[in-house]
Design an enzyme around this catalytic site. Structure first.
Site, PDB file in Angstrom:
ATOM      1  N   ALA A 105       0.790  -1.139   0.109  1.00  0.00           N
ATOM      2  CA  ALA A 105      -0.139  -0.011  -0.180  1.00  0.00           C
ATOM      3  C   ALA A 105       0.593   1.357  -0.020  1.00  0.00           C
ATOM      4  O   ALA A 105       0.368   2.192  -0.257  1.00  0.00           O
ATOM      5  CB  ALA A 105      -0.946   0.047   1.023  1.00  0.00           C
ATOM      6  N   ALA A 106       2.094   1.261   0.295  1.00  0.00           N
ATOM      7  CA  ALA A 106       2.816   2.479   0.646  1.00  0.00           C
ATOM      8  C   ALA A 106       3.159   3.080  -0.804  1.00  0.00           C
ATOM      9  O   ALA A 106       3.631   2.546  -1.766  1.00  0.00           O
ATOM     10  CB  ALA A 106       3.842   2.305   1.504  1.00  0.00           C
ATOM     11  N   PRO A 107       3.340   4.505  -0.997  1.00  0.00           N
ATOM     12  CA  PRO A 107       2.844   5.461   0.129  1.00  0.00           C
ATOM     13  C   PRO A 107       1.219   5.804   0.249  1.00  0.00           C
ATOM     14  O   PRO A 107       0.913   6.732   1.194  1.00  0.00           O
ATOM     15  CB  PRO A 107       3.563   6.722  -0.702  1.00  0.00           C
ATOM     16  CG  PRO A 107       3.435   6.487  -2.082  1.00  0.00           C
ATOM     17  CD  PRO A 107       3.600   5.098  -2.138  1.00  0.00           C
ATOM     18  N   GLY A 108       0.389   5.078  -0.369  1.00  0.00           N
ATOM     19  CA  GLY A 108      -0.951   5.320  -0.013  1.00  0.00           C
ATOM     20  C   GLY A 108      -1.792   5.795  -1.044  1.00  0.00           C
ATOM     21  O   GLY A 108      -3.203   6.303  -0.691  1.00  0.00           O
ATOM     22  N   GLY A 109      -1.467   6.044  -2.025  1.00  0.00           N
ATOM     23  CA  GLY A 109      -2.038   6.601  -3.488  1.00  0.00           C
ATOM     24  C   GLY A 109      -3.689   5.624  -3.492  1.00  0.00           C
ATOM     25  O   GLY A 109      -4.604   6.484  -3.409  1.00  0.00           O
ATOM     26  N   GLU A 128       2.016  -2.587   4.312  1.00  0.00           N
ATOM     27  CA  GLU A 128       3.161  -2.127   3.797  1.00  0.00           C
ATOM     28  C   GLU A 128       4.337  -2.824   4.544  1.00  0.00           C
ATOM     29  O   GLU A 128       4.553  -3.170   5.687  1.00  0.00           O
ATOM     30  CB  GLU A 128       3.552  -0.833   3.699  1.00  0.00           C
ATOM     31  CG  GLU A 128       4.718  -0.299   3.292  1.00  0.00           C
ATOM     32  CD  GLU A 128       5.141  -0.813   1.751  1.00  0.00           C
ATOM     33  OE1 GLU A 128       4.526  -0.742   0.697  1.00  0.00           O
ATOM     34  OE2 GLU A 128       6.512  -1.535   1.837  1.00  0.00           O
ATOM     35  N   ARG A 133       8.592   2.694   4.480  1.00  0.00           N
ATOM     36  CA  ARG A 133       7.261   3.181   3.736  1.00  0.00           C
ATOM     37  C   ARG A 133       6.173   2.962   4.540  1.00  0.00           C
ATOM     38  O   ARG A 133       5.134   4.077   4.157  1.00  0.00           O
ATOM     39  CB  ARG A 133       7.530   2.248   2.443  1.00  0.00           C
ATOM     40  CG  ARG A 133       8.510   2.669   1.568  1.00  0.00           C
ATOM     41  CD  ARG A 133       8.806   1.885   0.427  1.00  0.00           C
ATOM     42  NE  ARG A 133       7.589   1.860  -0.474  1.00  0.00           N
ATOM     43  CZ  ARG A 133       7.631   2.835  -1.526  1.00  0.00           C
ATOM     44  NH1 ARG A 133       8.554   3.861  -1.632  1.00  0.00           N
ATOM     45  NH2 ARG A 133       6.359   2.695  -2.399  1.00  0.00           N
ATOM     46  N   ASP A 173      -1.223  -4.105  -5.729  1.00  0.00           N
ATOM     47  CA  ASP A 173      -0.348  -3.309  -6.342  1.00  0.00           C
ATOM     48  C   ASP A 173       1.039  -3.556  -6.322  1.00  0.00           C
ATOM     49  O   ASP A 173       1.765  -2.832  -5.646  1.00  0.00           O
ATOM     50  CB  ASP A 173      -0.870  -1.834  -5.980  1.00  0.00           C
ATOM     51  CG  ASP A 173      -0.163  -0.826  -7.002  1.00  0.00           C
ATOM     52  OD1 ASP A 173      -0.181  -0.933  -8.272  1.00  0.00           O
ATOM     53  OD2 ASP A 173       0.183   0.335  -6.619  1.00  0.00           O
ATOM     54  N   CYS A 226       3.036  -1.288 -12.625  1.00  0.00           N
ATOM     55  CA  CYS A 226       3.473  -0.323 -13.376  1.00  0.00           C
ATOM     56  C   CYS A 226       4.698  -0.460 -14.456  1.00  0.00           C
ATOM     57  O   CYS A 226       5.475   0.149 -14.616  1.00  0.00           O
ATOM     58  CB  CYS A 226       3.893   1.308 -12.751  1.00  0.00           C
ATOM     59  SG  CYS A 226       5.172   0.674 -11.594  1.00  0.00           S
TER      60      CYS A 226
HETATM   61  N1  SAM Z   1      -0.011   0.921  -3.864  1.00  0.00           N
HETATM   62  C1  SAM Z   1       1.009   1.960  -3.586  1.00  0.00           C
HETATM   63  C2  SAM Z   1       0.247   3.298  -3.914  1.00  0.00           C
HETATM   64  O1  SAM Z   1      -0.536   3.315  -4.898  1.00  0.00           O
HETATM   65  O2  SAM Z   1       0.712   4.372  -3.482  1.00  0.00           O
HETATM   66  C3  SAM Z   1       2.287   1.676  -4.312  1.00  0.00           C
HETATM   67  C4  SAM Z   1       2.790   0.525  -4.175  1.00  0.00           C
HETATM   68  S1  SAM Z   1       4.144  -0.004  -4.766  1.00  0.00           S
HETATM   69  C5  SAM Z   1       4.171  -0.154  -6.447  1.00  0.00           C
HETATM   70  C6  SAM Z   1       4.450  -1.635  -4.222  1.00  0.00           C
HETATM   71  C7  SAM Z   1       5.003  -1.647  -2.726  1.00  0.00           C
HETATM   72  O3  SAM Z   1       5.125  -3.006  -2.495  1.00  0.00           O
HETATM   73  C8  SAM Z   1       6.187  -0.875  -2.252  1.00  0.00           C
HETATM   74  O4  SAM Z   1       5.734   0.059  -1.302  1.00  0.00           O
HETATM   75  C9  SAM Z   1       6.922  -2.187  -1.747  1.00  0.00           C
HETATM   76  O5  SAM Z   1       7.583  -1.670  -0.403  1.00  0.00           O
HETATM   77  C10 SAM Z   1       6.249  -3.120  -1.407  1.00  0.00           C
HETATM   78  N2  SAM Z   1       6.785  -4.440  -1.541  1.00  0.00           N
HETATM   79  C11 SAM Z   1       8.058  -4.889  -1.721  1.00  0.00           C
HETATM   80  N3  SAM Z   1       8.391  -6.099  -1.641  1.00  0.00           N
HETATM   81  C12 SAM Z   1       7.179  -6.608  -1.234  1.00  0.00           C
HETATM   82  C13 SAM Z   1       6.901  -8.261  -0.839  1.00  0.00           C
HETATM   83  N4  SAM Z   1       7.491  -9.155  -0.989  1.00  0.00           N
HETATM   84  N5  SAM Z   1       5.736  -8.127  -0.291  1.00  0.00           N
HETATM   85  C14 SAM Z   1       4.795  -7.103  -0.196  1.00  0.00           C
HETATM   86  N6  SAM Z   1       5.143  -6.008  -0.731  1.00  0.00           N
HETATM   87  C15 SAM Z   1       6.367  -5.748  -1.216  1.00  0.00           C
END
Ligand code: SAM
Length: 429
Positions: A105-109, A128, A133, A173, A226
């Site tokens: 979820a981070a940063p939370g958009g 997260e 984060r 995500d 993305c």
């Molecule tokens: N959904 C967020 C938003 O809209 O602001 C963006 C999420 S970003 C694409 C993916 C997130 O997955 C990152 O914050 C990252 O730290 C986290 N992540 C990394 N490795 C992961 C894992 N093994 N399991 C779950 N989350 C993970």
């Protein structure tokens, strides 16, 4: 300079559209924001230009404007979010009253977008895995005045074990190779390699296996990235469906995006105003069963009751929780979260100190009105001074909500002539 191996693969993937794709990467990117419906009637913002077609509260804005520096940003009136990144929640279609999990979820958009759609009803678990984060996520949940979210810092595996078949909708995500962000983030280009794509695909499979366990029968799972890499997109979804016969694609109305498989949607930068994104919509077959009843709450102490009465604060449906001195108001339906790493268990009300109650910043940002409040025009010197940590002129006595126009910003404490500043030190400008 984009990696040669990436360009070769895109050439094969896109065929005659490849040139248009390359040209789109040379153009400046579109910037967008999403209005936060939890803050009431949105203001007229002079810098917004046109609506984002797939998100009713999304708008592009003038790239010369700096909306992140405006007091309305501090007040959580909007969230700066890339336009294509608004698509997965549009496809998730959260409904008020539902239980939703945003697993990465981070940063939370997307979490704040889901919270807007829930309108304060139901509950959102936003998780997260990275501790740093997760703190940013928690701050954004606070800034946007979300009361019904629980913020955790766990691995998907821990949550899957704890909440089997619990959520109406789950969003993954996923962390990805970020090819769709090449125009936005230099680091996405330098970190890219075919091995990164492979590593991401493996990790996405693991996260999806956990997410699958958490979706109720009849519930929806949205998977998004993305990146343009088919290994992380269509192929990841196909592999998931093979391993999880209980899930089927769930086609939805999404005329703005290109369908790239059953219920799989692509956002291409040469076809819309936004960066590259991918999303798939899946349904877990079967009939939902009743969720276990949430655990009982605790009676909140007299200090809170007195404070809430004096300021005429009415809480939504939920239950009280106490962690040492700190009081929370957990959303109705929030499951037992003991022994999990929880950063926020619903709405933080404040702390009890001997005979006093000190309200939390989160409570101010959730409140729209209360009995004791003072408002200054958003562009005024008083608001600048408040954000700076200075005292303000005020005739009120006791705790007082400070507002920029009609949007709450934080607390002050009046003595009849001036207001002591309680804007959190870490947020002062
Ligand atoms: N959904 C967020 C938003 O809209 O602001 C963006 C999420 S970003 C694409 C993916 C997130 O997955 C990152 O914050 C990252 O730290 C986290 N992540 C990394 N490795 C992961 C894992 N093994 N399991 C779950 N989350 C993970």
């Amino acid at each position: 300079m984009l990696p040669e191996l990436f360009l070769q693969r895109m050439g094969t993937q896109l065929g005659e559209e490849y040139e248009a794709f390359l040209q789109s990467l040379q153009r400046p990117r579109a910037v967008a924001l999403r209005m936060n419906p939890l803050k009431g009637e949105p203001p007229t913002l002079p810098f917004v230009t046109e609506p984002v077609p797939w998100e009713p509260l999304g708008y592009y804005y003038d790239p010369e404007a700096r909306p992140g520096l405006h007091v309305f940003h501090e007040a959580g009136v909007y969230y700066l979010q890339e336009a294509s990144a608004m698509a997965p929640v549009a496809l998730l279609e959260p409904q008020p009253g539902e239980k939703i999990c945003d697993l990465c979820a981070a940063p939370g958009g997307k979490s704040t977008q889901i919270a807007g759609r829930l309108s304060g009803r139901g509950m959102l678990l936003c998780n997260e895995v990275s501790p740093k984060r997760a703190k940013i996520l928690s701050r954004n949940i606070e800034r946007l005045g979300v009361a019904n979210a629980v913020v955790t810092n766990e691995t998907p595996a821990v949550l899957a074990q704890r909440f089997p078949a619990f959520f109406d909708r789950v969003l993954v995500d996923a962390p990805c190779s970020g090819e769709g962000m090449f125009r936005k983030e230099e680091a996405a280009v330098t970190d890219w390699s075919p091995e990164t794509v492979q590593m991401c695909a493996r990790r996405q499979g693991e996260i999806l296996d956990c997410a699958a366990k958490m979706v109720k029968p009849g519930g929806r799972l949205v998977y998004s990235t993305c990146t343009f890499a088919p290994q992380e997109d269509e192929e990841a979804v196909e592999a998931f469906l093979e391993n999880h016969p209980e899930f089927v694609p769930e086609p939805v109305e999404a005329p703005w995006f290109q369908e790239s498989g059953p219920a799989m949607y692509r956002m291409w930068p040469h076809k819309l105003l936004g960066e590259g994104h991918f999303a798939a919509v899946l349904r877990r077959m079967g009939q939902p069963e009743d969720s276990p009843a949430p655990p009982p709450g605790e009676k909140l102490p007299r200090q809170w009751e007195d404070f809430a009465k004096a300021l005429d604060i009415r809480l939504p449906e939920g239950r009280g929780l106490r962690f040492g001195e700190t009081l929370y108001w957990a959303p109705a339906g929030m499951p037992d979260v003991t022994k999990l790493r929880v950063l926020r268990a619903g709405l933080e009300l404040g702390t009890v100190k001997k005979d006093r109650f000190e309200p939390a910043h989160a409570l101010a940002l959730w409140l729209k009105d209360c009995r004791c409040q003072v408002s200054f025009p958003a562009e005024s010197d008083e608001i600048k001074a408040y954000l700076h940590g200075e005292v303000l002129p005020c005739r009120e006595k006791g705790w007082c909500l400070v507002k920029a126009g009609s949007y709450s910003l934080g607390w002050g404490k009046g003595d009849g002539s001036q207001l002591k500043n309680h804007y959190p030190k870490g947020l002062r400008k």
